[in-house]
Design a protein around this motif. Structure first.
Motif, PDB file in Angstrom:
ATOM      1  N   ARG A 160      45.993  37.157  42.890  1.00 22.68           N
ATOM      2  CA  ARG A 160      47.432  37.074  42.545  1.00 22.68           C
ATOM      3  C   ARG A 160      48.275  36.866  43.804  1.00 22.68           C
ATOM      4  O   ARG A 160      49.336  37.468  43.967  1.00 22.68           O
TER       5      ARG A 160
ATOM      6  N   SER B 122      46.283  42.596  30.466  1.00 26.75           N
ATOM      7  CA  SER B 122      46.092  41.887  31.735  1.00 26.75           C
ATOM      8  C   SER B 122      46.846  40.562  31.670  1.00 26.75           C
ATOM      9  O   SER B 122      47.213  40.104  30.571  1.00 26.75           O
TER      10      SER B 122
ATOM     11  N   HIS C 225      38.587  44.776  44.140  1.00 25.72           N
ATOM     12  CA  HIS C 225      37.948  44.226  42.945  1.00 25.72           C
ATOM     13  C   HIS C 225      36.515  43.824  43.223  1.00 25.72           C
ATOM     14  O   HIS C 225      35.628  44.009  42.393  1.00 25.72           O
TER      15      HIS C 225
HETATM   16  N1  TLP Z   1      40.787  41.316  37.375  1.00 23.71           N
HETATM   17  C1  TLP Z   1      40.803  41.659  35.975  1.00 23.71           C
HETATM   18  C2  TLP Z   1      39.660  42.612  35.624  1.00 23.71           C
HETATM   19  O1  TLP Z   1      38.465  42.133  36.094  1.00 23.71           O
HETATM   20  C3  TLP Z   1      39.869  43.993  36.169  1.00 23.71           C
HETATM   21  C4  TLP Z   1      42.158  42.254  35.625  1.00 23.71           C
HETATM   22  O2  TLP Z   1      42.418  42.362  34.425  1.00 23.71           O
HETATM   23  O3  TLP Z   1      42.933  42.607  36.529  1.00 23.71           O
HETATM   24  N2  TLP Z   1      40.173  39.721  42.059  1.00 23.71           N
HETATM   25  C5  TLP Z   1      41.123  40.491  41.510  1.00 23.71           C
HETATM   26  C6  TLP Z   1      42.082  41.197  42.386  1.00 23.71           C
HETATM   27  C7  TLP Z   1      41.209  40.617  40.114  1.00 23.71           C
HETATM   28  O4  TLP Z   1      42.134  41.398  39.604  1.00 23.71           O
HETATM   29  C8  TLP Z   1      40.287  39.917  39.302  1.00 23.71           C
HETATM   30  C9  TLP Z   1      40.312  40.062  37.802  1.00 23.71           C
HETATM   31  C10 TLP Z   1      39.320  39.109  39.934  1.00 23.71           C
HETATM   32  C11 TLP Z   1      39.288  39.044  41.313  1.00 23.71           C
HETATM   33  C12 TLP Z   1      38.269  38.358  39.161  1.00 23.71           C
HETATM   34  O5  TLP Z   1      38.783  37.265  38.503  1.00 23.71           O
HETATM   35  P1  TLP Z   1      37.952  36.571  37.303  1.00 23.71           P
HETATM   36  O6  TLP Z   1      38.226  37.416  36.086  1.00 23.71           O
HETATM   37  O7  TLP Z   1      38.539  35.213  37.235  1.00 23.71           O
HETATM   38  O8  TLP Z   1      36.532  36.571  37.683  1.00 23.71           O
END
Ligand code: TLP
Length: 345
Positions: free
Chosen positions: A174, A8, A85
């Protein structure tokens, strides 16, 4: 031993410039609103997103949860993609903590939700039904392939949301990758929405944090809820300082990550047994389907790559996800390709 970590972009560690900025950061108590570095990060973020105010939060998950809790009451409903997500990977927080209901619609191949389907999914005034309050859209859409959602679609979606009296939230974890891939300023993808969360700690390399942006009234409410969830951080300027470097510097170089994802995708998809399950990469993610006859035991693939210091992610029963980021260099990409070519002999 140094690993090439493709699991990731969340694995990115801060740059030397960030560490220096963190050490030098001017700080204060942010719960009192007195941390100048946090305040600077929040206003910079809001201006970039075309919104009134920002709120520094611990994570993308907290930003999305706060957006929902700020907008909805118990028993209300939020429309989102089945591959979103917020639905898949946020621990059901909206239901567990807010008593809020998710109505999931299929993500189309391009990552969007069909506007007609959304229109039909919005509830009326029937006493039997929950009230629909909000739509969440993800940009880039992670599980659909790191796909970009266009500004044109966003404007149509926001017009629909307004017509139906719904709030529109963007999970823009992103969003800068999307803006770079589309060659547009980031506010061309966000200014039409009511709120957006974006992450500093993914491709932008900061060690911690995301920013939730929205109107002044929305952020005032969200700030109170952040405190309730235990997210009122004190001298958080040491973290925000890295986030400022993210916005000033790291948003400008994401094209390199996208080019490396394309190079990986082109080379690996030519190797027998591996095909691009979500099409050519649009941003920094490569999804590969692994043929069962070539690698009947999926774990062997992971182990063989790990022996060569390469870590990969898994996103489905026979699907691999590779994510490029600041710490994956050209020579790493070539090492990955050469190793992969030798896997199948
Ligand atoms: N994604 C992570 C994992 O949780 C799957 C990854 O490795 O891609 N929105 C989106 C679109 C995300 O991809 C993620 C994290 C989050 C929210 C959550 O962000 P965090 O990890 O800062 O809580």
């Amino acid at each position: 031993m140094k690993y090439i970590d493709l699991r990731s972009d969340t694995v990115t560690v801060p740059t030397d410039e960030m560490r220096a900025a963190m050490a030098a950061a001017e700080v204060g108590d942010d719960v009192y609103g007195e941390d100048p570095t946090v305040n600077q990060l929040e206003s910079k973020a809001a201006a970039l997103m075309g919104m009134e105010q920002g709120l520094f939060v611990t994570s993308g998950t907290m930003g999305n949860l706060l957006a929902i809790l700020t907008t909805c009451q118990r028993g209300d409903e939020v429309i989102m993609g089945q591959y979103g997500h917020t639905f898949l990977h946020e621990v059901g927080g909206m239901s567990a903590l807010g008593g809020i209901f998710a109505n999931t619609l299929p993500n189309q191949k391009d990552g969007t939700l069909d506007l007609e389907m959304i229109s039909q999914a919005v509830r009326g005034t029937d006493i039997h039904e929950p009230r629909t309050k909000m739509i969440i859209v993800e940009n880039t859409q992670n599980q659909c392939g790191g796909l970009v959602i266009s500004s044109g679609y966003m404007w149509e979606l926001s017009a629909l949301a307004k017509k139906k009296g719904l709030a529109l939230h963007i999970d823009g974890a992103r969003i800068f990758n999307a803006a770079v891939a589309l060659g547009c300023p980031v506010d061309a993808l966000t200014a039409m929405a009511d709120s957006v969360t974006f992450c500093l700690s993914k491709g932008l390399c900061a060690p911690v944090g995301s920013v939730l942006c929205g109107s002044e009234d929305f952020i005032t409410k969200a700030r109170r809820l952040r405190k309730m969830l235990g997210g009122g951080m004190r001298q958080a300027g040491v973290l925000a300082a890295a986030g400022i470097v993210s916005l000033d510097k790291m948003t400008k170089r994401l094209e390199e990550d996208h080019a490396r994802a394309t190079r990986l995708a082109d080379a690996i998809s030519k190797i027998p047994g591996f095909s691009l399950s979500k099409g050519k990469p649009q941003t920094n993610m490569v999804f590969l389907e692994v043929a069962e006859d070539i690698f009947p035991n999926f774990d062997v693939l992971k182990e063989r790559l790990e022996e060569e210091r390469i870590l990969i992610g898994f996103s489905g029963e026979r699907e691999v996800r590779l994510v490029t980021h600041y710490w994956i260099h050209d020579e790493d990409v070539e090492h990955i390709i050469a190793t992969w070519e030798n896997l199948v002999d």
